[in-house]
Design a protein around this motif. Structure first.
Motif, PDB file in Angstrom:
ATOM      1  N   LEU A  23       0.778  -1.096  -0.038  1.00  0.00           N
ATOM      2  CA  LEU A  23       0.013   0.163   0.071  1.00  0.00           C
ATOM      3  C   LEU A  23       0.886   1.128   0.012  1.00  0.00           C
ATOM      4  O   LEU A  23       0.766   2.105  -0.843  1.00  0.00           O
ATOM      5  N   LEU A  24       1.824   1.228   0.791  1.00  0.00           N
ATOM      6  CA  LEU A  24       2.610   2.515   1.082  1.00  0.00           C
ATOM      7  C   LEU A  24       3.545   2.541  -0.300  1.00  0.00           C
ATOM      8  O   LEU A  24       3.654   3.603  -0.797  1.00  0.00           O
ATOM      9  N   ASP A  57       2.534   7.465  -6.232  1.00  0.00           N
ATOM     10  CA  ASP A  57       1.270   8.183  -6.641  1.00  0.00           C
ATOM     11  C   ASP A  57       1.499   9.733  -6.021  1.00  0.00           C
ATOM     12  O   ASP A  57       0.967  10.689  -6.635  1.00  0.00           O
ATOM     13  N   ASN A  58       2.531   9.959  -5.235  1.00  0.00           N
ATOM     14  CA  ASN A  58       2.409  10.968  -4.508  1.00  0.00           C
ATOM     15  C   ASN A  58       4.036  11.527  -4.539  1.00  0.00           C
ATOM     16  O   ASN A  58       4.668  11.609  -3.184  1.00  0.00           O
ATOM     17  N   PRO A  59       4.981  11.464  -5.605  1.00  0.00           N
ATOM     18  CA  PRO A  59       6.334  11.735  -5.510  1.00  0.00           C
ATOM     19  C   PRO A  59       6.786  12.887  -4.882  1.00  0.00           C
ATOM     20  O   PRO A  59       7.819  12.710  -4.046  1.00  0.00           O
ATOM     21  N   SER A  60       6.114  13.952  -5.064  1.00  0.00           N
ATOM     22  CA  SER A  60       6.687  15.144  -4.581  1.00  0.00           C
ATOM     23  C   SER A  60       6.429  15.031  -3.074  1.00  0.00           C
ATOM     24  O   SER A  60       7.395  15.624  -2.200  1.00  0.00           O
ATOM     25  N   GLU A  61       5.289  14.624  -2.589  1.00  0.00           N
ATOM     26  CA  GLU A  61       5.237  14.609  -1.102  1.00  0.00           C
ATOM     27  C   GLU A  61       6.243  13.500  -0.406  1.00  0.00           C
ATOM     28  O   GLU A  61       6.739  13.793   0.581  1.00  0.00           O
ATOM     29  N   TRP A  62       6.666  12.545  -1.101  1.00  0.00           N
ATOM     30  CA  TRP A  62       7.419  11.548  -0.576  1.00  0.00           C
ATOM     31  C   TRP A  62       9.067  12.171  -0.693  1.00  0.00           C
ATOM     32  O   TRP A  62       9.647  12.267   0.549  1.00  0.00           O
ATOM     33  N   LYS A  63       9.080  12.926  -1.471  1.00  0.00           N
ATOM     34  CA  LYS A  63      10.390  13.704  -1.448  1.00  0.00           C
ATOM     35  C   LYS A  63      10.565  14.757  -0.358  1.00  0.00           C
ATOM     36  O   LYS A  63      11.644  14.674   0.415  1.00  0.00           O
ATOM     37  N   GLN A  96      12.550  18.875   9.967  1.00  0.00           N
ATOM     38  CA  GLN A  96      11.735  18.174  10.875  1.00  0.00           C
ATOM     39  C   GLN A  96      10.358  18.310  10.835  1.00  0.00           C
ATOM     40  O   GLN A  96       9.527  17.628  10.872  1.00  0.00           O
ATOM     41  N   VAL A  97      10.069  19.822  10.661  1.00  0.00           N
ATOM     42  CA  VAL A  97       8.625  20.314  10.746  1.00  0.00           C
ATOM     43  C   VAL A  97       7.792  19.765   9.435  1.00  0.00           C
ATOM     44  O   VAL A  97       6.700  19.052   9.470  1.00  0.00           O
ATOM     45  N   GLU A  98       8.675  19.674   8.150  1.00  0.00           N
ATOM     46  CA  GLU A  98       8.355  19.265   6.867  1.00  0.00           C
ATOM     47  C   GLU A  98       8.134  17.892   7.086  1.00  0.00           C
ATOM     48  O   GLU A  98       6.991  17.176   6.479  1.00  0.00           O
ATOM     49  N   ARG A  99       8.957  17.042   7.532  1.00  0.00           N
ATOM     50  CA  ARG A  99       9.070  15.494   7.707  1.00  0.00           C
ATOM     51  C   ARG A  99       7.686  15.312   8.394  1.00  0.00           C
ATOM     52  O   ARG A  99       7.217  14.291   8.072  1.00  0.00           O
ATOM     53  N   LYS A 100       7.529  15.827   9.445  1.00  0.00           N
ATOM     54  CA  LYS A 100       6.315  15.580  10.480  1.00  0.00           C
ATOM     55  C   LYS A 100       5.035  15.595   9.739  1.00  0.00           C
ATOM     56  O   LYS A 100       3.948  14.932   9.829  1.00  0.00           O
ATOM     57  N   LYS A 101       5.012  16.812   9.068  1.00  0.00           N
ATOM     58  CA  LYS A 101       3.702  17.076   8.174  1.00  0.00           C
ATOM     59  C   LYS A 101       3.567  15.905   7.172  1.00  0.00           C
ATOM     60  O   LYS A 101       2.334  15.426   7.029  1.00  0.00           O
ATOM     61  N   MET A 102       4.382  15.565   6.432  1.00  0.00           N
ATOM     62  CA  MET A 102       4.409  14.625   5.360  1.00  0.00           C
ATOM     63  C   MET A 102       4.203  13.225   6.086  1.00  0.00           C
ATOM     64  O   MET A 102       3.337  12.182   5.461  1.00  0.00           O
ATOM     65  N   GLN A 103       4.687  13.090   7.211  1.00  0.00           N
ATOM     66  CA  GLN A 103       4.281  11.775   8.099  1.00  0.00           C
ATOM     67  C   GLN A 103       2.869  11.584   8.143  1.00  0.00           C
ATOM     68  O   GLN A 103       1.968  10.643   7.999  1.00  0.00           O
ATOM     69  N   GLY A 104       2.353  12.675   8.627  1.00  0.00           N
ATOM     70  CA  GLY A 104       0.717  12.998   8.950  1.00  0.00           C
ATOM     71  C   GLY A 104       0.044  12.475   7.409  1.00  0.00           C
ATOM     72  O   GLY A 104      -0.961  11.943   7.450  1.00  0.00           O
ATOM     73  N   PHE A 105       0.506  13.078   6.405  1.00  0.00           N
ATOM     74  CA  PHE A 105      -0.047  13.040   4.985  1.00  0.00           C
ATOM     75  C   PHE A 105      -0.091  11.520   4.741  1.00  0.00           C
ATOM     76  O   PHE A 105      -1.191  11.107   4.722  1.00  0.00           O
ATOM     77  N   PHE A 106       0.832  10.884   4.897  1.00  0.00           N
ATOM     78  CA  PHE A 106       0.944   9.352   4.488  1.00  0.00           C
ATOM     79  C   PHE A 106       0.217   8.417   5.158  1.00  0.00           C
ATOM     80  O   PHE A 106      -0.503   7.702   4.951  1.00  0.00           O
ATOM     81  N   THR A 107       0.361   8.948   6.693  1.00  0.00           N
ATOM     82  CA  THR A 107      -0.314   8.294   7.696  1.00  0.00           C
ATOM     83  C   THR A 107      -2.008   8.218   7.319  1.00  0.00           C
ATOM     84  O   THR A 107      -2.565   7.253   7.446  1.00  0.00           O
ATOM     85  N   GLY A 108      -2.292   9.341   7.180  1.00  0.00           N
ATOM     86  CA  GLY A 108      -3.709   9.536   6.936  1.00  0.00           C
ATOM     87  C   GLY A 108      -4.104   8.918   5.755  1.00  0.00           C
ATOM     88  O   GLY A 108      -5.344   8.180   5.892  1.00  0.00           O
TER      89      GLY A 108
END
Ligand code: ZN
Ligand code: MN
Length: 483
Positions: free
Chosen positions: A425-426, A432-438, A445-457
């Motif tokens: 799934l991951l 599907d979301n290459p820019s978010e993954w990058k 740290q802030v950005e990473r946390k935000k994107m972790q939230g995105f993928f987890t969601g």
């Protein structure tokens, strides 16, 4: 769950408390007649000539009441004696015979002790049999007789069997007083002697309170506080009364021996009658009843069939599960200790069993839940197949309808998504979301946390919340290291 804090007494003074606890016995009928013994019936429906004290009526003692009194006596380590009933003469509107049939100088039980959970021992002077009075309801301002507009009397309670447990004046702190009542209540419940419900008046406390300068051994004048109807009130009433007496001594005066009422609304004790001596009651042996003479065989049989007492049950639970004293106390009080022991014996993790039961099984009826199902549930939780909140929901299902946890896990869609499923799934989401993954892999740290939230969601959305959040975070971070 933490107990109220101990109210402080002024330095230099010691507290001396003895308790008198009246307990209604759990019999089908009253002490001297065949009327039903039940709380909450329509007023004056469970009455007859005997319990109304009508002329010519005669008492016949209830054998079961005597047996329950002896059971309590033995549970408190008392000596069970040859005893006689006596008349205690006084006038009170809810006492239609103008005397109470009780025991005086020859009580059924004497010289016992009650050991508090911390090991402190309180002596038991006696535990005697007597009848309850009727119940007056004073209608008008204060609910007290002196300002009432009128009073109503319900004789349903007249003649209900009681045991009055009189402690020695061994209690030295408010916590000990509360623990005494708590422990007594636990004993009453496990022995089936009484339901001991303070809120229904089947357990009522009077406290004899005195104070003395620190270190002195003398007993000073005491006041008896009536009308205490909760453990909280017990502590507050003792504290108020002790401070009142200390103030009197410090002013060069002294308390008078009297009964005092605890008034819940004003948080004060107020004077009642000045305390009479036993002589005033003109006690004499009840001529209509024979002495009670239990045979040694009867007492031996009571000892043999005595259920395991709370102190032993708590010890057994602690030994088998490592429960702390608070958990042990709660589970034994709720009679859930056997369930916990069985579940642990069936291989469930003790810590989790205790936690689930203490936190999530404060219910009146849990008869649908059996130890096997509980053990299976806890094992699923321990294995990570269920989250804590899911286990809690399934426990509620089991309590409600019985059965096995698997049924509800399936019905609620709580089967966990396994790692390989999550991995693919991951991979799909990353594609599907290459820019978010990058941004996740290279961001601060802030950005990473935000994107972790995105993928987890996204993963939670795709699995309808079934994925384990911890596992998702782990997968994300591992994937970021690789890719
Ligand atoms: Zn009756
Ligand atoms: Mn009494």
């Amino acid at each position: 769950m933490s107990p109220p804090t101990e109210p402080k007494l002024p330095a230099g003074w010691d507290l001396v408390v003895g308790l008198e606890v009246h307990v209604e016995l759990d019999t089908a009928t009253k002490l001297f007649c065949g009327c039903i013994n039940r709380f909450g019936a329509e007023p004056n429906t469970n009455v007859c000539p005997t319990c109304l004290g009508l002329p010519g009526s005669l008492p016949v003692i209830n054998e079961r009441a005597v047996e329950l009194a002896m059971i309590l006596g033995r549970a408190l380590g008392c000596q069970v004696n040859r005893s006689v009933m006596a008349r205690k003469n006084y006038f009170y509107p809810d006492m239609p015979k103008d005397f109470q049939t009780t025991q005086y100088d020859q009580p059924t039980n004497s010289d016992g002790q009650l050991v508090l959970p911390d090991g402190f021992v309180v002596g038991i002077e006696r535990a005697h049999i007597e009848e309850d009075t009727g119940k007056s309801v004073h209608v008008g301002r204060s609910g007290r007789i002196n300002q009432a507009v009128y009073s109503l009397i319900d004789y349903n309670r007249a003649g209900v069997p009681l045991v009055e447990i009189v402690s020695k004046p061994d209690i030295r702190t408010i916590d000990q007083a509360r623990n005494f009542v708590d422990e007594l209540r636990a004993i009453l419940v496990v022995t089936g002697v009484s339901d001991a419900r303070m809120e229904e008046g089947s357990l009522r406390i009077d406290a004899n309170v005195s104070v003395r300068p620190e270190g002195l051994a003398e007993l000073r004048t005491r006041c008896e506080i009536k009308n205490i109807n909760s453990l909280r009130s017990l502590g507050r009433a003792i504290a108020y009364e002790a401070n009142r007496q200390i103030d009197l001594y410090e002013d060069g005066s002294a308390p008078q021996q009297q009964t005092r009422h605890w008034d819940e609304n004003t948080s004060r004790t107020t004077p009642g009658r000045s305390k009479e001596d036993a002589d005033d009651y003109r006690y004499f042996q009840e001529p209509d009843l024979v002495p009670l003479v239990p045979s040694p065989a009867t007492i031996a049989a009571i000892d043999e069939t005595m259920p395991q007492l709370p102190v032993a049950r708590r010890a057994a639970l602690v030994a088998a599960t490592g429960a702390d004293s608070v958990a042990a106390r709660i589970l034994v009080e709720r009679a859930q200790d056997a369930l916990a022991l069985e579940a642990v014996a069936a291989g469930a993790e003790p810590n989790k069993v205790l936690k689930r039961l203490v936190n999530d099984l404060a219910v009146d009826d849990w008869s649908n839940l059996d130890a096997t199902a509980l053990a299976e549930l806890i094992k699923m939780e321990s294995a990570g197949a269920l989250s804590a909140s899911q286990a809690k929901q399934v426990l509620a299902d089991l309590v409600e309808s019985g059965g096995t946890p698997q049924t509800y896990v399936k019905r609620r869609g709580f089967e966990v998504v396994d790692t390989s499923e999550l991995k693919s799934l991951l991979e799909q989401l990353v594609g599907d979301n290459p820019s978010e993954w990058k941004r996740f892999c290279a961001g601060d740290q802030v950005e990473r946390k935000k994107m972790q939230g995105f993928f987890t969601g996204q993963i939670m959305k795709a699995t309808r919340g079934k994925a384990d959040g911890k596992m998702v975070a782990e997968l994300l971070n591992n994937a970021a290291l690789v890719g």
